[in-house]
Design a protein around this motif. Structure first.
Motif, mmCIF file in Angstrom:
data_model
loop_
_atom_site.group_PDB
_atom_site.id
_atom_site.type_symbol
_atom_site.label_atom_id
_atom_site.label_comp_id
_atom_site.label_asym_id
_atom_site.label_seq_id
_atom_site.Cartn_x
_atom_site.Cartn_y
_atom_site.Cartn_z
ATOM 1 N N ARG A 1 -61.892 26.523 -85.059
ATOM 2 C CA ARG A 1 -62.668 25.327 -84.718
ATOM 3 C C ARG A 1 -61.891 24.430 -83.772
ATOM 4 N NH1 ARG A 1 -64.100 22.915 -90.417
ATOM 5 N NH2 ARG A 1 -64.926 21.245 -89.090
ATOM 6 N N ARG A 2 -60.607 24.231 -84.053
ATOM 7 C CA ARG A 2 -59.790 23.380 -83.183
ATOM 8 C C ARG A 2 -59.591 24.025 -81.816
ATOM 9 N NH1 ARG A 2 -56.371 19.546 -84.886
ATOM 10 N NH2 ARG A 2 -54.524 20.496 -83.934
ATOM 11 N N ARG B 1 -62.636 23.561 -79.552
ATOM 12 C CA ARG B 1 -62.705 22.204 -79.007
ATOM 13 C C ARG B 1 -61.710 22.023 -77.865
ATOM 14 N NH1 ARG B 1 -61.300 18.676 -83.841
ATOM 15 N NH2 ARG B 1 -61.299 17.045 -82.223
ATOM 16 N N GLU C 1 -62.746 23.970 -74.696
ATOM 17 C CA GLU C 1 -63.803 23.274 -73.955
ATOM 18 C C GLU C 1 -63.215 22.190 -73.059
ATOM 19 O OE1 GLU C 1 -66.413 21.853 -76.959
ATOM 20 O OE2 GLU C 1 -67.324 23.822 -77.354
#
Length: 246
Positions: free
Chosen positions: A172-173, A176, A179
């Motif tokens: 998940r990190r 992010r 992106e």
């Protein structure tokens, strides 16, 4: 103090990984690749900045590192000699990569490959802070005249050597942060090279080393094959080579 930091880092790695490496040495791949052209034109400089992937941790010989494979491919594709300089270091965070950039100020700008972020997302470092530091590094390289190739933060979910909770949280990190890396590349007009994909999970025995995290020599060859077209495109945007000083 340094010994204490290293001991803490090794202990922390044991919490994250099933089989953390004991030997962090990497073959030195710096040097000239490709034949000297008859005209004596200046070689193309290839600079590798970032963490273990950029340095080539897991390679057994210099020629198996990511930098060496890319330098060979650039030399063949451009028919120019390539001077490889690997300033990347295993374990580097984005903040630590700033020190690598300071070492490169005397180099003649060419193509700079920046691969970093994988360690940031495994540490209690805010993603926003890492992204801002990354944007600062990328901007400084562009201002210094480098043709920049950015590799977005890799996904730790494809690394079976990491413990399952680490892969879940890290994925998940990493998404992010990746992106934000992609947005930085678009804003600066930098080139984007692909990062690791599910093939590293599906073919881990061949593409990953014994720790199940870092690429094997076959894994680096896979990375290089995917990245080389991007570097050749970057080379096409460099000024025409000037004759070497006599």
């Amino acid at each position: 103090m340094r010994r204490l930091v290293l001991r803490f880092a090794r202990l922390y790695l044991h919490l994250l990984a099933h089989r953390p490496p004991r030997d962090w040495s990497v073959p030195v791949a710096d040097g000239r690749y490709g034949p000297e052209p008859p005209s004596g034109e200046r070689p193309l400089t290839l600079l590798m900045l970032g963490d273990s992937l950029a340095q080539g941790f897991g390679a057994q010989r210099p020629g198996q590192t990511l930098g060496a494979l890319l330098a060979h491919g650039l030399a063949e594709g451009t028919r120019r000699p390539v001077d490889l300089r690997v300033h990347a270091r295993a374990g580097s965070t984005t903040a630590a990569t700033g020190r690598q950039l300071h070492r490169a100020v005397r180099l003649r700008p060419g193509i700079a490959v920046l691969i970093v972020g994988g360690n940031d997302i495994l540490l209690p470092v805010p993603v926003g802070r890492s992204a801002r530091q990354h944007a600062h590094l990328a901007g400084a390289l562009k201002e210094a005249g480098w043709e920049l190739v950015l590799v977005p933060c890799p996904d730790p979910g494809y690394a079976p050597g990491l413990r399952i909770p680490v892969r879940w949280i890290g994925r998940r990190r990493a998404r992010r942060l990746a992106e934000r890396h992609i947005r930085t590349a678009h804003r600066l007009g930098a080139h984007l090279a692909p990062t690791s994909g599910p093939e590293f999970r599906d073919h881990a025995p061949r593409l990953l080393g014994p720790d199940g995290i870092h690429p094997s020599p076959a894994g680096y060859a896979t990375h290089a094959a995917r990245m080389l077209p991007v570097l050749l495109a970057a080379a096409g945007r460099l000024p025409a080579p000037a004759p070497a000083a006599t």
